[in-house]
Design a protein around this motif. Structure first.
Motif, short mmCIF file in Angstrom:
data_model
loop_
_atom_site.label_atom_id
_atom_site.label_comp_id
_atom_site.label_asym_id
_atom_site.label_seq_id
_atom_site.Cartn_x
_atom_site.Cartn_y
_atom_site.Cartn_z
N ASP A 37 0.71 -1.23 0.15
CA ASP A 37 0.13 -0.05 0.02
C ASP A 37 1.09 1.32 -0.09
O ASP A 37 0.71 2.28 -0.67
CB ASP A 37 -0.84 0.06 1.11
N LEU A 38 1.79 1.33 1.01
CA LEU A 38 2.84 2.16 1.03
C LEU A 38 3.65 2.41 -0.10
O LEU A 38 3.88 3.65 -0.74
CB LEU A 38 3.69 2.10 2.28
N ALA A 39 4.10 1.37 -0.72
CA ALA A 39 4.99 1.25 -1.87
C ALA A 39 4.30 2.13 -3.28
O ALA A 39 4.84 2.69 -3.92
CB ALA A 39 5.56 -0.16 -2.26
N PHE A 40 3.27 1.34 -3.57
CA PHE A 40 2.36 1.97 -4.68
C PHE A 40 1.94 3.33 -4.33
O PHE A 40 2.08 4.37 -5.33
CB PHE A 40 1.17 1.03 -5.08
N SER A 41 1.62 3.84 -3.06
CA SER A 41 1.19 5.04 -2.86
C SER A 41 2.33 6.08 -3.09
O SER A 41 2.23 7.20 -3.59
CB SER A 41 0.51 5.37 -1.65
N SER A 42 3.63 5.60 -2.63
CA SER A 42 4.75 6.66 -2.75
C SER A 42 5.35 6.36 -4.11
O SER A 42 5.70 7.60 -4.47
CB SER A 42 6.00 5.81 -1.85
N ILE A 43 5.08 5.26 -4.90
CA ILE A 43 5.29 5.28 -6.34
C ILE A 43 4.80 6.48 -6.98
O ILE A 43 5.32 7.35 -7.62
CB ILE A 43 5.56 4.04 -6.96
N ALA A 44 3.34 6.44 -6.79
CA ALA A 44 2.22 7.36 -7.36
C ALA A 44 2.82 8.69 -7.11
O ALA A 44 2.77 9.50 -7.83
CB ALA A 44 1.04 7.14 -6.77
N GLN A 45 3.24 9.24 -5.68
CA GLN A 45 3.47 10.39 -5.52
C GLN A 45 4.86 10.79 -6.07
O GLN A 45 4.95 12.02 -6.52
CB GLN A 45 3.59 10.08 -3.88
N ASP A 46 5.78 9.79 -6.25
CA ASP A 46 6.87 10.19 -7.11
C ASP A 46 6.57 10.58 -8.69
O ASP A 46 7.07 11.86 -9.21
CB ASP A 46 7.81 9.04 -7.19
N GLU A 47 5.63 9.44 -9.00
CA GLU A 47 5.42 9.82 -10.58
C GLU A 47 4.61 11.14 -10.71
O GLU A 47 5.02 11.78 -11.87
CB GLU A 47 4.68 8.64 -11.23
N MET A 48 3.73 11.46 -9.89
CA MET A 48 3.00 12.59 -10.09
C MET A 48 3.93 13.98 -9.90
O MET A 48 3.68 14.85 -10.54
CB MET A 48 1.79 12.85 -9.08
N ALA A 49 4.83 13.80 -9.05
CA ALA A 49 5.89 14.81 -8.81
C ALA A 49 6.78 15.12 -9.91
O ALA A 49 7.16 16.21 -10.60
CB ALA A 49 6.68 14.54 -7.45
N HIS A 50 7.11 13.93 -10.82
CA HIS A 50 7.80 14.02 -11.61
C HIS A 50 7.25 14.73 -12.88
O HIS A 50 7.63 15.67 -13.84
CB HIS A 50 8.45 12.59 -12.20
N ALA A 51 5.74 14.25 -13.14
CA ALA A 51 4.93 15.01 -13.89
C ALA A 51 5.08 16.54 -13.61
O ALA A 51 4.99 17.33 -14.68
CB ALA A 51 3.59 14.33 -13.92
N ARG A 52 4.73 16.96 -12.56
CA ARG A 52 4.80 18.22 -12.10
C ARG A 52 6.00 19.20 -12.81
O ARG A 52 5.79 20.28 -12.98
CB ARG A 52 4.58 18.33 -10.65
N LEU A 53 7.03 18.59 -12.15
CA LEU A 53 8.36 19.32 -12.92
C LEU A 53 8.33 19.43 -14.42
O LEU A 53 8.80 20.40 -14.85
CB LEU A 53 9.59 18.19 -12.26
N LEU A 54 7.87 18.29 -15.01
CA LEU A 54 8.03 18.50 -16.52
C LEU A 54 6.88 19.49 -16.89
O LEU A 54 7.29 20.15 -18.03
CB LEU A 54 7.76 16.98 -17.00
#
Lengths: 292, 174
Positions: A37-54
């Motif tokens: 639960d934490l892993a997929f939530s954290s990976i989602a958080q990372d991916e959305m942050a990367h989208a935000r940077l781009l």
């Protein structure tokens, strides 16, 4: 939105991260155990942050007008440029981790390339992203080995089914971008998508052959029945591949020609995109300008 | 035109101020101990602070920016305060100072420093010793349970000696 091949590149990268991040976030509260639960939530958080940077970079470079929220949530469905692989529903755990493995190992290839981009602002961001994506690849490989090499044959078969379902559209992550020739000649994209795909397919082939799961690429042999023997020898050279454009040459997987699920980079999506878009953007559309 | 001596003195003040700004998720640790302050520059009309995000998706970043703005404004002598996040160089966990390591320990988080090793992170059934020191008993007979913890920068471990779970600070780029 400005007609510039860099827009196509940034949107492809950012929208892939956003949409797969959205799918990962659907596991929050539902994953098989709390660490996942934490892993997929954290990976989602990372991916959305990367989208935000781009998205932020696209705006700073004058390529797009909207802020990060407007880019993530304020566009029409046909304006998203993600690959189909990212928008597919999570399905079972086998598909989820198979897709995460395929996506993040493919993403690692393009992130490493773009960390050397001639566009220095993009290269800086990609180097930051690269350090974080390492943990996504680690996570994917841990599951790869657990399911493919683990004691449960059922788990292995469901993982194989997930790979077989996802692999064709994973290859379309490398569908050429509009205006790609210019991106490559300018050094913004150090190598063409086709070259990066060749690289990734080489690694993928080795990974799958090492656990005798390369049969997921072959048309023959119904999945779930063809359990490889210890030697894992299935004559791939003589069999057709179900994945468009993929063949085996000189002992290596190679790609030429078409893609399964092509069109994402031009705003064409599968039937699964619209329901995702409706849910993802519901709040933004019903409360324009809301702040949280 | 600001005199060089005066500028240096102001910049020292700003660094000292920043040393008092806490990480909202790990309060014993200041942002200078975490190594996220990359640059301080005082000009005629502004104080500029460049920060490096630890993890791009860290929700504390906006809070840190606001805290830095508020803290620096007090010692900015009426100048504009410009705080921004930059990405070059990328933040890595070896920027955490020795004081930062102590602060993390005091909060029950094992500091980074032991590499998580090559690609395969074992899940529970395959767990092997990782050598992260247990903050409770000091043993290194510990295993990594998950690289994803309660925040993006923390990992979850288990101590085989005292049988307690504990958290580590996630190594990044080192």
């Amino acid at each position: 939105m400005k007609e510039d091949p860099r827009t196509a590149l940034l949107l492809a990268l950012a929208d892939d991260e956003l949409i797969i991040g959205h799918r990962h976030s659907e596991w929050t509260g539902w994953a098989p155990h709390i660490e996942e639960d934490l892993a997929f939530s954290s990976i989602a958080q990372d991916e959305m942050a990367h989208a935000r940077l781009l998205y932020g970079l696209a705006r700073e470079a004058g390529l797009t007008d909207g802020d990060e929220d407007a880019m993530a949530l304020g566009r029409r469905p046909e304006e998203y440029r993600n690959a189909w692989l990212c928008e597919r529903p999570n399905g079972d755990w086998g598909f989820t981790v198979a897709r995460q493995y395929l996506y993040d190992t493919a993403d690692a290839v393009r992130v490493a390339d773009l960390a050397e981009s001639s566009w220095s602002e993009l290269a800086e961001i990609m180097r930051v992203i690269q350090l974080e994506e390492k943990y996504h690849v680690d996570h994917a490989l841990a599951w790869f080995h657990r399911l493919a090499d683990g004691p449960s044959l059922t788990a292995r078969e469901r993982f194989a089914d997930g790979l077989a379902a996802a692999i064709g559209e994973a290859i379309a992550l490398f569908e050429p971008l509009p205006g790609e020739d210019r991106l490559v000649s300018d050094g913004v994209l150090p190598r063409s998508n086709e070259d990066m795909l060749g690289d990734w397919l080489g690694h993928l082939g080795q990974d799958l052959e090492a656990v005798s799961l390369d049969y997921v690429m072959a048309r023959h042999g119904p999945l779930g029945e063809m359990v490889p023997t210890g030697s894992g020898e299935i004559p791939l050279e003589t069999s057709d591949f179900q994945v468009p454009g993929v063949s085996r040459r000189d002992g290596r997987w190679a790609h030429e020609g078409g893609f399964a699920g092509a069109g994402g980079r031009r705003g064409r999506h599968s039937e699964d995109f619209l329901p995702l878009w409706e849910e993802m953007t519901a709040l933004y559309r019903s409360h324009p300008g809301a702040r949280w | 035109m600001i005199h060089a001596d005066q500028r240096e003195s102001l910049e020292r003040d700003v660094w000292a101020t920043l040393a008092g700004v806490r990480d909202p998720e790990i309060p014993p640790c200041s942002i200078t101990e975490l190594g996220i302050v990359e640059r301080v520059a005082v000009t005629d009309d502004a104080v500029e602070v460049d920060l490096l995000p630890t993890f791009a998706g860290c929700p504390a970043l906006d809070v840190i920016r606001q805290d830095v703005e508020a803290a620096v404004r007090a010692s900015a002598d009426g100048r504009d305060v410009r705080v921004r996040f930059v990405f070059n160089p990328p933040w890595t966990s070896d920027r955490i100072t020795a004081e930062g390591h102590l602060a993390l320990r005091s909060y029950g988080i094992t500091p980074p420093g032991v590499s998580l090793g090559p690609v395969v992170i074992p899940l529970a059934s395959l767990a092997r010793s990782e050598g992260m020191t247990c903050p409770f008993c000091g043993s290194r007979e510990t295993v990594l349970e998950s690289a994803f913890g309660p925040t993006l920068c923390r990992t979850i471990h288990f101590c085989r000696a005292c049988r307690n779970p504990f958290e580590g600070f996630k190594p990044k780029g080192s």
